[in-house]
Every structure is written in C-alpha cells, then in structure tokens.
Design an enzyme around this catalytic site. Structure first.
Site, short mmCIF file in Angstrom:
data_model
loop_
_atom_site.label_atom_id
_atom_site.label_comp_id
_atom_site.label_asym_id
_atom_site.label_seq_id
_atom_site.Cartn_x
_atom_site.Cartn_y
_atom_site.Cartn_z
N HIS A 1 0.70 -1.31 0.08
CA HIS A 1 -0.12 0.04 0.03
C HIS A 1 0.86 1.38 -0.08
O HIS A 1 0.63 2.26 0.59
CB HIS A 1 -1.00 -0.14 1.09
CG HIS A 1 -2.37 -0.67 0.70
ND1 HIS A 1 -3.22 -0.20 0.22
CD2 HIS A 1 -2.57 -1.93 1.18
CE1 HIS A 1 -4.31 -1.37 0.25
NE2 HIS A 1 -3.76 -2.29 0.53
N GLY B 1 -4.65 -12.55 -3.96
CA GLY B 1 -3.62 -11.55 -3.79
C GLY B 1 -2.47 -11.94 -4.29
O GLY B 1 -1.41 -11.38 -4.08
N SER C 1 -2.25 -11.18 -7.76
CA SER C 1 -2.06 -10.66 -8.98
C SER C 1 -2.33 -11.47 -10.16
O SER C 1 -1.87 -11.35 -11.27
CB SER C 1 -0.72 -10.01 -9.19
OG SER C 1 -0.56 -8.83 -8.63
N SER C 2 -3.54 -12.25 -10.01
CA SER C 2 -4.10 -12.88 -11.16
C SER C 2 -4.42 -11.92 -12.09
O SER C 2 -4.19 -12.27 -13.47
CB SER C 2 -5.26 -13.88 -10.69
OG SER C 2 -6.05 -13.19 -10.04
N ASP D 1 2.60 1.92 -3.18
CA ASP D 1 2.94 2.13 -4.60
C ASP D 1 2.08 3.36 -5.35
O ASP D 1 2.85 4.33 -6.32
CB ASP D 1 3.03 0.94 -5.70
CG ASP D 1 1.47 0.46 -5.70
OD1 ASP D 1 0.52 0.56 -4.88
OD2 ASP D 1 1.26 -0.57 -6.65
N GLY E 1 -8.09 -14.36 -6.77
CA GLY E 1 -8.65 -13.81 -5.52
C GLY E 1 -7.89 -14.19 -4.40
O GLY E 1 -8.22 -14.02 -3.41
N ASP F 1 1.92 -4.16 -9.41
CA ASP F 1 1.56 -5.58 -10.13
C ASP F 1 1.85 -5.58 -11.57
O ASP F 1 2.48 -6.95 -11.77
CB ASP F 1 0.33 -5.90 -9.55
CG ASP F 1 -0.26 -5.87 -8.20
OD1 ASP F 1 0.82 -5.62 -7.48
OD2 ASP F 1 -1.33 -5.55 -8.06
C1 GLA Z 1 -3.08 -4.10 -5.10
C2 GLA Z 1 -2.84 -3.06 -6.11
C3 GLA Z 1 -1.20 -2.67 -5.95
C4 GLA Z 1 -0.89 -2.44 -4.60
C5 GLA Z 1 -1.28 -3.50 -3.60
C6 GLA Z 1 -0.82 -2.87 -2.17
O1 GLA Z 1 -2.29 -5.37 -5.51
O2 GLA Z 1 -3.06 -3.60 -7.38
O3 GLA Z 1 -1.09 -1.72 -6.91
O4 GLA Z 1 -1.25 -1.09 -4.39
O5 GLA Z 1 -2.45 -3.85 -3.65
O6 GLA Z 1 0.54 -2.94 -1.98
#
Ligand code: GLA
Length: 404
Positions: free
Chosen positions: A46, A136, A138-139, A48, A134, A184
C-alpha cells in the site's frame, strides 16, 4: 507436496491448453501467445500509489493468452477458469463488461484506442492460467499483461516494458474500476529469475535483489477472497491523497508524493487522525523496504523477518487492510520453526500471507500452514517476467503425434 504447476513443462501445458481452447471455441488457429506471471510482494505494501518503494517478485505461476485476428469488429474471449462464460463484445461496448472479460477486452480496447491494433478488425483470445484467483497474487495483472503481450505480438509491434505495464494498468483503471498503483503490472513484466525487484514507484527505477539460496518463499492462502474490497482500496488511496495535501499546505516547494514526506512532516501537519495513521504507514513502510533490501543483500535474514512482521503490524493497525484470517495465518507462520518472518501480501482484506523460511524447512512449513487452516500453501520461486512467442505452425500436429 508436489504441485503440478511447478513442473518444468508447466508453461507448455498452459500454452497447449489455451491453444486447444482457442481452436475448439473459435474454430481458428492462434499463432501468437503472451505469458505473464503473478507476483508475491515481499515488502512495501500500500505504498505504490504514493510513489513508494516496493519489493515484489514474479512467481512461477503464470497466465497464458493466445490471440488471433478475426474479420468482425469484436473481441471474443474464452478462459479455462470460466468455460461457460465466453465473451463476445463489440468495440465500443467493452465498458459494459464485468468480471474477467473486462480485463481482457479492456486491454484490447485500450490498445485499439492507442492505435496499436491498426489493420486488425477484431480479435479472438483464449486464456489459461495457474495463478490462483482472488488470492492476492495478482492474477488480474498477469491476465492484463499476458493479453498485452499476445496482442503486441499479433500486431507485430515492439513496446518497452514500461509501456506494457502502463497499458495493462490503464485497462485496470478504466475497465475494472480499480485505482491500483503500478507495482503488480511492473513486476509481471519485469520480473527477474532468482531475484526480487526493488521498484521505486516515483521515478520507475528498478534494481534486482537476489534471493539468498538458503531461503525459500512460502505463500499461504486464507481462502478469503479479497475481490469485494475494491471500495476500501480506493478509500486508502483517497486518505493518502488528503494527507499529502495536508503536508503540502503552506509549503513553498510542494512534495510530489507522500513517500517524500518525513515522519515529522506527517506528525506536524494538520489533518484527520485516520489520514495521519495511513500516512505514517506509508512513510515507515518505505523505510522498511530500503532496510529490507539492504539486509537481504547482506544475507541478514533475521532482520528481513523482523521487518516483515513489523510491516504486517503496520498494515493491521495503521492502514487497517488486514483481516482476522490473515492475522491468524501470519501468526501461525511465525510460530513455525525455520520461519524468519511473515506478513500479509497484496491489497489485503483476505488473500495470502508470505513467509520467508529457511530452505530446509520450506516443505514442512507448507504442511504446517495447511494444518493451521490455509486453503492452499506452496513454495514459490522468483521467476522471469512476461514474454511473447509465435506459436509453431506445426504445434497442433505435434501434440497429436505425441498423444498417439
Ligand atoms: C494491489 C494493487 C497494487 C498495490 C497493492 C498493495 O495489489 O493492485 O497496486 O497497491 O494492492 O500494495
């Protein structure tokens, strides 16, 4: 526990799956493919969207997209994860889509608007992926980036890694409605095998940070889907924007990003106390990332672990993006022998934890985390970023021959 997706031919198996799905659905052969990995973020959560420092790594689970041109002005897409839910949408109607189709068609629409699909009437796309949904990991970024890579190959274009990440993120902002940062998509494009990537989200610079060979990265999923938390994500972002405005009030040289603020700036500015807690998290987390990268380069894994634990606490207490299931799983991980540290990873409100574990204990820790309630746990390796390829014209025939 042997995970089939970690076998060396996993990329080819996924490609074959996407290829067959394309042929069976659209009765046409795709000649171009994009591959893009998911990611796990080691530290820097949290931040970026505040121009912060992050340290993600691409994982050895990926999405494969195959694409072909068609002669109708539409995007057609099918996915192995939603076989009954194929999408056919006219250009211009893409904004009405919801779910996975919005990511795929959104990328195509952005590329069309930016003139990157010149001479192509429409596209057919098939997707196969082993990135857990889902969780976390980054699918969605891997789906977006794989789509960009496949369509770039189809249109015979060259684009820089930064451009690929930018297009993918633009699709997420405009068609999925998530105001995400750049982490991501960037790591999915630029991952380096064997390394985490220190990414400065203010100037876009990157530095690979090799993972020591005696350490393993373990991911464990709470099974709580974070999909419904996009509203909370946008609220955190808005809070950080208000905090930056408060820090900048009265400054002759305003800061460009909250990441540039000091702890004293945040403590001294007049702002809402909730916004101040969010801002404290951002400033302190960026310090932890720099410290973590240096510790990892020095092989000081104990310090890395302590920083991961502190990151989790800050996300729980100051940024308030954790949940009881994440807290419990992170605590369970920390109590396992051989674990240096553990924290939630990704946007939070569910999804996965990541733990840094002594290599020799990694598989045992996987078992212990399943015992502690994780719906899935696995050792993951830092993988290379996205690539595109031209599928061999004889591919289908060779598959048939090898089957007989
Ligand atoms: C998600 C968002 C990212 C980043 C993270 C938290 O994955 O896509 O850009 O903000 O949450 O670090």
């Amino acid at each position: 526990m042997v995970d089939p997706s970690l076998q060396p031919d996993a990329g080819d198996a996924l490609l074959a799956e996407a290829d067959s799905l394309h042929e069976a659905t659209f009765h046409a052969v795709a000649r171009h493919a994009g591959h893009a990995p998911g990611r796990v973020n080691l530290i820097g959560e949290h931040v970026d969207y505040c121009g912060g420092l992050v340290l993600p790594m691409a994982i050895d689970r990926r999405t494969v997209v195959v694409a072909a041109a068609c002669d109708q002005p539409v995007v057609c897409a099918v996915s192995d994860a939603a076989l009954d839910d194929a999408v056919t949408i006219a250009w211009g109607d893409v904004a009405t889509l919801k779910g996975w189709g919005a990511y795929v068609a959104g990328v195509a629409e952005i590329m069309r608007r930016e003139g990157m699909l010149a001479g192509i009437e429409g596209v057919t796309i098939a997707v196969a992926s082993d990135v857990p949904l889902g969780a976390g990991l980054s699918s969605s970024a891997s789906l977006e980036v794989a789509t960009v890579m496949a369509l770039i190959a189809l249109s015979e274009q060259q684009r820089s890694p930064e451009e690929v990440a930018r297009i993918a993120r633009r699709a997420e902002h405009e068609f999925a409605g998530v105001p995400c940062g750049i982490m991501d998509q960037t790591i999915s494009v630029m991952g380096v095998a064997g390394c985490a990537l220190l990414l400065d989200c203010l100037d876009g610079s990157t530095r690979p940070v090799p993972l020591p060979t005696d350490v393993a990265v373990v991911v464990a999923d709470t099974g709580v889907s974070h999909a419904l938390a996009t509203g909370e994500y946008a609220l955190r972002r808005a809070s950080c924007e208000r905090a930056l405005a408060a820090v900048n009030a009265g400054r002759t040289a305003p800061l460009a990003a909250l990441r540039q603020a000091t702890a004293a700036d945040v403590a001294g500015a007049s702002m809402d106390e909730v916004d101040r807690r969010r801002a404290r998290h951002v400033v302190e987390e960026c310090d932890r990332v720099a410290w973590f990268a240096a510790a990892m380069e020095a092989g000081d894994l104990s310090t890395c672990g302590i920083l991961m634990n502190r990151s989790h606490e800050s996300l729980r207490v100051l940024h308030e993006v954790s949940c009881p299931e994440l807290d419990r799983l992170a605590a369970a991980a920390r109590s396992c022998e051989g674990v240096f540290g553990a924290r939630m990873t990704g946007g939070g409100f569910g999804g996965s934890i990541v733990a840094l574990v002594a290599e020799a204990r990694a598989e045992a820790v996987v078992g212990e985390l399943i015992g502690a309630g994780a719906t899935r746990a696995f050792v993951t390796h830092a993988a290379a970023g996205a690539r595109s390829e031209r599928i061999r014209p004889d591919r289908a025939r060779r598959k048939d021959e090898s089957a007989s």
